[in-house]
Design a protein around this motif. Sequence first.
Motif, PDB file in Angstrom:
ATOM      1  N   ARG A 117       0.830  -1.204   0.000  1.00 25.65           N
ATOM      2  CA  ARG A 117       0.000   0.000   0.000  1.00 25.65           C
ATOM      3  C   ARG A 117       0.867   1.258   0.000  1.00 25.65           C
ATOM      4  N   LYS A 118       1.923   1.259   0.811  1.00 25.55           N
ATOM      5  CA  LYS A 118       2.804   2.431   0.864  1.00 25.55           C
ATOM      6  C   LYS A 118       3.519   2.640  -0.467  1.00 25.55           C
ATOM      7  N   ARG A 119       3.922   1.528  -1.137  1.00 27.15           N
ATOM      8  CA  ARG A 119       4.540   1.655  -2.455  1.00 27.15           C
ATOM      9  C   ARG A 119       3.570   2.277  -3.457  1.00 27.15           C
ATOM     10  N   ARG A 120       2.307   1.803  -3.434  1.00 24.88           N
ATOM     11  CA  ARG A 120       1.291   2.363  -4.338  1.00 24.88           C
ATOM     12  C   ARG A 120       1.069   3.844  -4.065  1.00 24.88           C
ATOM     13  N   GLU A 121       1.001   4.211  -2.782  1.00 26.22           N
ATOM     14  CA  GLU A 121       0.787   5.616  -2.427  1.00 26.22           C
ATOM     15  C   GLU A 121       1.954   6.486  -2.893  1.00 26.22           C
TER      16      GLU A 121
END
Length: 157
Positions: A142-146
């Motif tokens: 999720r953090k990578r996508r954000e």
Amino acid sequence: MTDAETTQKPKRVKSLPTAAERQDAAHLADALFGGDDDLEGFGHEEDSALSIAELVQSAAQPRGKGKGEVPLPQALQPAWIDPEDEAIEVEVASKSRSRKLRHTETETKLNGIEYVERLRQEHARLNPRTTWAELPSERRARKRRERAEARRRGEGS
């Protein structure tokens, strides 16, 4: 002495359990609850819990008839996957509740599998997962996508 005192039964004094009774009780407790041998791997379930979570997550993925997919035997298929979904056709253009499931305005009907997938997507959009329930691998993804979205917005502006 009164009549009430004479008719009372003498109190029984409970004796302590004998060694044989204590051993029998311990044997029964071990048989019922498991002995100390069963605690050998206790507390080291992370690997097995992760594999179960991965198994459930992979089973939740919709199964089409794509290349390389091996169908699961009926006994191993999750209960929430219905093989009859392929035969169902749902009208999504007629009702306002189902119109939001369309990707384009020309879509009027969806097969059951696509309909279920779009319902899941709509549910996920309306009810996002809480961050405290994420697995560490999901949190990193999720953090990578954000970060990627933030870079895209920064480059596009």
